[in-house]
Design a protein around this motif. Structure first.
Motif, PDB file in Angstrom:
ATOM      1  N   PHE A  79       0.822  -1.233   0.019  1.00  0.00           N
ATOM      2  CA  PHE A  79      -0.182  -0.066  -0.226  1.00  0.00           C
ATOM      3  C   PHE A  79       0.939   1.301   0.039  1.00  0.00           C
ATOM      4  N   ASP A  80       2.006   1.012   0.692  1.00  0.00           N
ATOM      5  CA  ASP A  80       2.746   2.345   0.802  1.00  0.00           C
ATOM      6  C   ASP A  80       3.698   2.476  -0.685  1.00  0.00           C
ATOM      7  N   VAL A  81       3.660   3.480  -1.359  1.00  0.00           N
ATOM      8  CA  VAL A  81       4.362   3.797  -2.615  1.00  0.00           C
ATOM      9  C   VAL A  81       6.010   3.833  -2.297  1.00  0.00           C
ATOM     10  N   LEU A  82       6.772   3.088  -3.001  1.00  0.00           N
ATOM     11  CA  LEU A  82       8.199   3.042  -2.968  1.00  0.00           C
ATOM     12  C   LEU A  82       8.959   3.857  -4.093  1.00  0.00           C
ATOM     13  N   ARG A  83       9.593   4.876  -3.764  1.00  0.00           N
ATOM     14  CA  ARG A  83      10.053   5.796  -4.850  1.00  0.00           C
ATOM     15  C   ARG A  83      11.736   5.304  -4.851  1.00  0.00           C
ATOM     16  N   VAL A  84      12.174   4.874  -6.127  1.00  0.00           N
ATOM     17  CA  VAL A  84      13.529   4.587  -6.020  1.00  0.00           C
ATOM     18  C   VAL A  84      14.154   4.816  -7.437  1.00  0.00           C
ATOM     19  N   PRO A  85      15.505   5.001  -7.562  1.00  0.00           N
ATOM     20  CA  PRO A  85      15.960   5.209  -8.823  1.00  0.00           C
ATOM     21  C   PRO A  85      15.912   3.733  -9.388  1.00  0.00           C
ATOM     22  N   ALA A  86      16.085   3.896 -10.856  1.00  0.00           N
ATOM     23  CA  ALA A  86      16.143   2.562 -11.797  1.00  0.00           C
ATOM     24  C   ALA A  86      17.143   3.052 -12.898  1.00  0.00           C
ATOM     25  N   VAL A  87      17.309   1.744 -13.811  1.00  0.00           N
ATOM     26  CA  VAL A  87      18.076   2.329 -15.025  1.00  0.00           C
ATOM     27  C   VAL A  87      17.366   1.761 -16.160  1.00  0.00           C
ATOM     28  N   HIS A  88      17.541   2.370 -17.333  1.00  0.00           N
ATOM     29  CA  HIS A  88      17.053   2.055 -18.454  1.00  0.00           C
ATOM     30  C   HIS A  88      18.149   1.177 -19.327  1.00  0.00           C
ATOM     31  N   LYS A  89      17.574   0.571 -20.402  1.00  0.00           N
ATOM     32  CA  LYS A  89      18.542  -0.264 -21.090  1.00  0.00           C
ATOM     33  C   LYS A  89      19.720   0.444 -21.564  1.00  0.00           C
ATOM     34  N   ASP A  90      19.573   1.721 -21.978  1.00  0.00           N
ATOM     35  CA  ASP A  90      20.796   2.661 -22.305  1.00  0.00           C
ATOM     36  C   ASP A  90      21.474   3.228 -21.403  1.00  0.00           C
ATOM     37  N   GLY A  91      21.378   2.868 -20.084  1.00  0.00           N
ATOM     38  CA  GLY A  91      22.056   3.286 -19.058  1.00  0.00           C
ATOM     39  C   GLY A  91      21.757   4.630 -18.455  1.00  0.00           C
ATOM     40  N   SER A  92      20.653   5.220 -18.911  1.00  0.00           N
ATOM     41  CA  SER A  92      20.230   6.304 -18.373  1.00  0.00           C
ATOM     42  C   SER A  92      19.367   6.156 -16.921  1.00  0.00           C
ATOM     43  N   ALA A  93      19.549   7.043 -16.094  1.00  0.00           N
ATOM     44  CA  ALA A  93      18.665   7.080 -14.769  1.00  0.00           C
ATOM     45  C   ALA A  93      17.377   7.467 -14.860  1.00  0.00           C
ATOM     46  N   LEU A  94      16.653   6.583 -14.018  1.00  0.00           N
ATOM     47  CA  LEU A  94      15.257   6.543 -13.968  1.00  0.00           C
ATOM     48  C   LEU A  94      14.716   6.869 -12.761  1.00  0.00           C
ATOM     49  N   SER A  95      13.757   7.627 -12.444  1.00  0.00           N
ATOM     50  CA  SER A  95      13.314   7.795 -11.185  1.00  0.00           C
ATOM     51  C   SER A  95      11.596   6.982 -11.206  1.00  0.00           C
ATOM     52  N   ILE A  96      11.432   5.748 -10.435  1.00  0.00           N
ATOM     53  CA  ILE A  96      10.205   4.959 -10.532  1.00  0.00           C
ATOM     54  C   ILE A  96       9.448   5.177  -9.218  1.00  0.00           C
ATOM     55  N   ALA A  97       8.236   5.003  -9.244  1.00  0.00           N
ATOM     56  CA  ALA A  97       7.464   4.641  -7.949  1.00  0.00           C
ATOM     57  C   ALA A  97       6.686   3.337  -8.204  1.00  0.00           C
ATOM     58  N   PHE A  98       6.527   2.569  -7.154  1.00  0.00           N
ATOM     59  CA  PHE A  98       5.929   1.169  -7.455  1.00  0.00           C
ATOM     60  C   PHE A  98       5.165   0.869  -6.016  1.00  0.00           C
ATOM     61  N   THR A  99       4.106  -0.079  -6.246  1.00  0.00           N
ATOM     62  CA  THR A  99       3.699  -1.040  -5.205  1.00  0.00           C
ATOM     63  C   THR A  99       3.781  -2.273  -5.709  1.00  0.00           C
ATOM     64  N   VAL A 100       3.913  -3.178  -4.670  1.00  0.00           N
ATOM     65  CA  VAL A 100       4.044  -4.553  -4.941  1.00  0.00           C
ATOM     66  C   VAL A 100       2.886  -5.450  -4.573  1.00  0.00           C
ATOM     67  N   ALA A 101       2.654  -6.589  -4.963  1.00  0.00           N
ATOM     68  CA  ALA A 101       1.671  -7.440  -4.529  1.00  0.00           C
ATOM     69  C   ALA A 101       2.406  -8.903  -4.323  1.00  0.00           C
ATOM     70  N   LEU A 102       1.866  -9.727  -3.542  1.00  0.00           N
ATOM     71  CA  LEU A 102       2.444 -11.094  -3.586  1.00  0.00           C
ATOM     72  C   LEU A 102       1.521 -11.970  -4.013  1.00  0.00           C
ATOM     73  N   LEU A 103       1.955 -12.870  -4.775  1.00  0.00           N
ATOM     74  CA  LEU A 103       1.327 -13.967  -5.449  1.00  0.00           C
ATOM     75  C   LEU A 103       1.755 -15.417  -4.765  1.00  0.00           C
ATOM     76  N   HIS A 104       0.627 -16.121  -4.573  1.00  0.00           N
ATOM     77  CA  HIS A 104       0.702 -17.340  -3.870  1.00  0.00           C
ATOM     78  C   HIS A 104       0.150 -18.393  -4.606  1.00  0.00           C
ATOM     79  N   SER A 105       0.832 -19.648  -4.345  1.00  0.00           N
ATOM     80  CA  SER A 105       0.237 -20.810  -4.946  1.00  0.00           C
ATOM     81  C   SER A 105      -1.144 -21.388  -4.328  1.00  0.00           C
ATOM     82  N   PRO A 106      -1.611 -22.134  -5.074  1.00  0.00           N
ATOM     83  CA  PRO A 106      -2.919 -22.317  -4.441  1.00  0.00           C
ATOM     84  C   PRO A 106      -2.871 -23.290  -3.033  1.00  0.00           C
ATOM     85  N   GLN A 107      -1.604 -23.787  -2.841  1.00  0.00           N
ATOM     86  CA  GLN A 107      -1.495 -24.462  -1.299  1.00  0.00           C
ATOM     87  C   GLN A 107      -1.095 -23.112  -0.283  1.00  0.00           C
TER      88      GLN A 107
END
Length: 151
Positions: A79-107
């Motif tokens: 629920f909390d947005v994480l803001r971090v640097p990232a890298v583009h394929k060409d090596g340039s710096a990116l600034s990204i924001a994201f959330t995550v979700a966890l996926l589980h098996s049927p078990q």
């Protein structure tokens, strides 16, 4: 009335990057927005480590958190947005924001992590420029006040 949604179509159409990685951090899903944001094609990304987009200086911290999440099944970034640097394929710096979700098996075992990522590079640069401009104006104002002048 509820209509069925084609999840593959949704993942392909959405404007934010959707990246799924398995328990070891290998990329298992890479949508078109991820390709647009990071520059790697789906074929270049699938099966590879998330290190493709993580700046080298942040990899250890990332993997410590990633493995802790896989071990405990808990993340604060659902629920909390994480803001971090990232890298583009060409090596340039990116600034990204994201959330995550966890996926589980049927078990109930944690099997993967989904990141929904937005490119905030432009917004971050604009904010940085505004902060710089405000600091410059505050310095000028302080200088004027120091000379007994009124703005």
């Amino acid at each position: 009335m509820h209509s069925a949604v084609n999840l593959n179509e949704l993942v392909a159409a959405i404007g934010d990057a959707i990246i799924v990685s398995d328990a070891n951090g290998a990329i298992t899903l890479w949508n078109p927005a991820a390709e647009r944001i990071f520059g790697f094609s789906e074929n270049e990304a699938l099966g590879h480590s998330l290190d493709l987009i993580i700046p080298e200086r942040l990899r250890q911290r990332h993997w410590d958190g990633y493995h802790q999440t896989m071990k405990t099944g808990e993340t604060r970034y659902a629920f909390d947005v994480l803001r971090v640097p990232a890298v583009h394929k060409d090596g340039s710096a990116l600034s990204i924001a994201f959330t995550v979700a966890l996926l589980h098996s049927p078990q109930g075992a944690l099997t993967a992590i989904v990141a929904v990522i937005r490119d905030e590079t432009k917004r971050w640069a604009e904010e940085r420029d505004l902060r710089k401009r405000v600091a410059e104006l505050e310095a000028k104002l302080s200088e004027m006040e120091g000379k007994g002048l009124r703005p």
